[in-house]
Scaffold this motif. Sequence first.
Motif, mmCIF file in Angstrom:
data_model
loop_
_atom_site.group_PDB
_atom_site.id
_atom_site.type_symbol
_atom_site.label_atom_id
_atom_site.label_comp_id
_atom_site.label_asym_id
_atom_site.label_seq_id
_atom_site.Cartn_x
_atom_site.Cartn_y
_atom_site.Cartn_z
ATOM 1 N N ILE A 32 50.158 135.713 47.825
ATOM 2 C CA ILE A 32 51.084 134.914 48.637
ATOM 3 C C ILE A 32 50.663 133.436 48.626
ATOM 4 C CG2 ILE A 32 52.037 134.590 50.958
ATOM 5 C CD1 ILE A 32 52.960 137.170 49.498
ATOM 6 N N GLN A 33 51.622 132.587 48.296
ATOM 7 C CA GLN A 33 51.359 131.147 48.222
ATOM 8 C C GLN A 33 51.876 130.395 49.448
ATOM 9 O OE1 GLN A 33 49.553 129.857 45.515
ATOM 10 N NE2 GLN A 33 49.333 132.081 45.356
ATOM 11 N N THR A 34 52.888 130.984 50.103
ATOM 12 C CA THR A 34 53.530 130.286 51.222
ATOM 13 C C THR A 34 53.852 131.258 52.345
ATOM 14 O OG1 THR A 34 54.632 128.772 49.677
ATOM 15 C CG2 THR A 34 55.530 128.871 51.908
ATOM 16 N N VAL A 35 53.559 130.853 53.565
ATOM 17 C CA VAL A 35 54.081 131.542 54.744
ATOM 18 C C VAL A 35 54.900 130.521 55.520
ATOM 19 C CG1 VAL A 35 53.512 132.586 56.970
ATOM 20 C CG2 VAL A 35 52.293 133.299 54.912
ATOM 21 N N MET A 36 56.152 130.860 55.783
ATOM 22 C CA MET A 36 57.046 129.927 56.474
ATOM 23 C C MET A 36 57.582 130.548 57.764
ATOM 24 S SD MET A 36 60.737 128.425 55.295
ATOM 25 C CE MET A 36 60.226 126.956 54.427
ATOM 26 N N THR A 37 57.685 129.719 58.817
ATOM 27 C CA THR A 37 58.318 130.157 60.063
ATOM 28 C C THR A 37 59.477 129.212 60.373
ATOM 29 O OG1 THR A 37 56.647 128.880 61.266
ATOM 30 C CG2 THR A 37 56.276 131.245 61.082
ATOM 31 N N PHE A 38 60.584 129.782 60.797
ATOM 32 C CA PHE A 38 61.739 128.960 61.147
ATOM 33 C C PHE A 38 62.610 129.738 62.128
ATOM 34 C CE2 PHE A 38 65.027 130.819 58.261
ATOM 35 C CZ PHE A 38 64.210 131.649 57.508
ATOM 36 N N GLY A 39 63.862 129.286 62.347
ATOM 37 C CA GLY A 39 64.709 129.948 63.332
ATOM 38 C C GLY A 39 66.178 129.795 62.972
ATOM 39 N N GLY A 40 66.996 129.640 64.054
ATOM 40 C CA GLY A 40 66.782 129.209 65.423
ATOM 41 C C GLY A 40 65.737 128.087 65.522
ATOM 42 N N GLU A 41 65.196 127.919 66.715
ATOM 43 C CA GLU A 41 64.114 126.952 66.892
ATOM 44 C C GLU A 41 62.815 127.723 67.116
ATOM 45 O OE1 GLU A 41 63.264 123.896 66.323
ATOM 46 O OE2 GLU A 41 61.352 124.616 67.047
ATOM 47 N N PRO A 42 61.941 127.756 66.105
ATOM 48 C CA PRO A 42 60.741 128.602 66.182
ATOM 49 C C PRO A 42 59.790 128.208 67.309
ATOM 50 C CG PRO A 42 60.641 127.122 64.277
ATOM 51 C CD PRO A 42 62.028 127.035 64.819
ATOM 52 N N LEU A 43 59.755 126.914 67.666
ATOM 53 C CA LEU A 43 58.751 126.477 68.655
ATOM 54 C C LEU A 43 59.155 126.802 70.096
ATOM 55 C CD1 LEU A 43 57.441 123.260 66.926
ATOM 56 C CD2 LEU A 43 56.448 125.554 66.980
ATOM 57 N N LEU A 44 60.289 127.487 70.267
ATOM 58 C CA LEU A 44 60.554 128.088 71.580
ATOM 59 C C LEU A 44 59.531 129.202 71.835
ATOM 60 C CD1 LEU A 44 64.458 128.291 71.510
ATOM 61 C CD2 LEU A 44 63.044 126.810 72.961
ATOM 62 N N TYR A 45 58.933 129.728 70.770
ATOM 63 C CA TYR A 45 57.942 130.810 70.889
ATOM 64 C C TYR A 45 56.699 130.440 70.076
ATOM 65 C CZ TYR A 45 61.966 133.071 72.877
ATOM 66 O OH TYR A 45 63.046 133.338 73.663
ATOM 67 N N PRO A 46 55.959 129.412 70.521
ATOM 68 C CA PRO A 46 54.834 128.898 69.720
ATOM 69 C C PRO A 46 53.714 129.916 69.535
ATOM 70 C CG PRO A 46 54.889 127.858 71.895
ATOM 71 C CD PRO A 46 56.154 128.638 71.752
ATOM 72 N N HIS A 47 53.564 130.836 70.490
ATOM 73 C CA HIS A 47 52.491 131.830 70.359
ATOM 74 C C HIS A 47 52.693 132.659 69.077
ATOM 75 C CE1 HIS A 47 49.621 134.932 71.292
ATOM 76 N NE2 HIS A 47 50.553 135.857 71.313
ATOM 77 N N ALA A 48 53.935 133.057 68.825
ATOM 78 C CA ALA A 48 54.212 133.844 67.616
ATOM 79 C C ALA A 48 54.001 133.001 66.360
ATOM 80 C CB ALA A 48 55.647 134.387 67.669
ATOM 81 N N VAL A 49 54.483 131.758 66.396
ATOM 82 C CA VAL A 49 54.323 130.871 65.236
ATOM 83 C C VAL A 49 52.838 130.692 64.912
ATOM 84 C CG1 VAL A 49 54.646 128.492 64.415
ATOM 85 C CG2 VAL A 49 56.496 129.652 65.657
ATOM 86 N N CYS A 50 52.040 130.413 65.951
ATOM 87 C CA CYS A 50 50.613 130.142 65.728
ATOM 88 C C CYS A 50 49.864 131.394 65.268
ATOM 89 C CB CYS A 50 49.973 129.570 66.995
ATOM 90 S SG CYS A 50 50.557 127.904 67.344
ATOM 91 N N ALA A 51 50.218 132.553 65.805
ATOM 92 C CA ALA A 51 49.546 133.794 65.384
ATOM 93 C C ALA A 51 49.802 134.049 63.897
ATOM 94 C CB ALA A 51 50.060 134.968 66.215
ATOM 95 N N ILE A 52 51.019 133.807 63.449
ATOM 96 C CA ILE A 52 51.381 134.023 62.042
ATOM 97 C C ILE A 52 50.615 133.060 61.136
ATOM 98 C CG2 ILE A 52 53.277 133.689 60.399
ATOM 99 C CD1 ILE A 52 55.120 134.832 62.711
ATOM 100 N N HIS A 53 50.588 131.777 61.522
ATOM 101 C CA HIS A 53 49.919 130.802 60.653
ATOM 102 C C HIS A 53 48.399 130.944 60.696
ATOM 103 C CE1 HIS A 53 53.503 128.976 59.169
ATOM 104 N NE2 HIS A 53 53.990 128.847 60.399
ATOM 105 N N ALA A 54 47.867 131.365 61.835
ATOM 106 C CA ALA A 54 46.420 131.611 61.893
ATOM 107 C C ALA A 54 46.051 132.748 60.947
ATOM 108 C CB ALA A 54 46.001 131.934 63.322
ATOM 109 N N ALA A 55 46.888 133.779 60.884
ATOM 110 C CA ALA A 55 46.631 134.894 59.959
ATOM 111 C C ALA A 55 46.729 134.402 58.511
ATOM 112 C CB ALA A 55 47.623 136.028 60.217
ATOM 113 N N ALA A 56 47.725 133.555 58.240
ATOM 114 C CA ALA A 56 47.885 133.022 56.876
ATOM 115 C C ALA A 56 46.673 132.171 56.486
ATOM 116 C CB ALA A 56 49.173 132.198 56.791
#
Length: 259
Positions: A57-81
């Motif tokens: 995997i070269q890229t992990v992307m988060t988007f929406g809607g507006e993803p930063l309405l739920y920053p905990h989920a965004v950060c957990a995903i990118h921390a794993a990446a």
Amino acid sequence: MQNSYLTNLQKIEFVITYACTGRCIHCSEGDHSDCGEHIDADIAADAVRKIAGIYPIQTVMTFGGEPLLYPHAVCAIHAAATECGVPRRQIITNGFFTKDLARIHDTVKALADSGVNDILLSVDAFHQKTIPLYIVRAFAEEVQKQKIPLRLQPAWLVSTEDNNPYNAETRAILDSFSDMHIPIGGGNVIFPAGNALKYLADYFVDSHPENPYIEDPADVRCVSFDPAGDVLGGNVYRQDILSILENYQPSDDKEESSC
Ligand code: SF4
């Protein structure tokens, strides 16, 4: 074991939520509410670890809607990446998830700590009809303070060169950021779907931009999760992600992703 339909898989993306602060007339997803279902942070992060353990995997992307309405989920995903060594960790955001400056600061700091290294900030005539520019600038300033790479990502109508009133307004909005020296990305050309088809139909009489996010189901390059956990014909809340990937079979329908 790798599935032969996924031989070229190199991207994972998450629609964190369909909830959004914007009410854009060009939105391909149609109308949005302020709050709604969002992806489960722990299950999404676990999926990143498992997929990246098997596919390059070269890229992990988060988007929406507006993803930063739920920053905990965004950060957990990118921390794993980050933990898995995925090189590109992207968010597409409209920059407006609160008017509270302290919360903007805390959220951007959390993004930096989670290893986000590419923020695409949607600014143009369409977003700014309902999203206040002063808050978007406040968000961009925090991103710059945290030294996260940032690009402006405008939506263009008909083409990037066309001189319709929307594009003229978009150019003026981009100019208003010139003091911040933020690079301007290529953006995207609006295609006729959702609200765009409803409110901008006149612009699609002579021009028919293709949806760039359709991909070949027999050669999946991007695994896309929706907020309900649906992915590749399975559901990550009910099945193990590796089993979904292993058993994936293409249907005749084209898959849609942001790839
Ligand atoms: S285009 Fe983006 S910001 Fe605008 S309503 Fe759709 S998801 Fe929200």
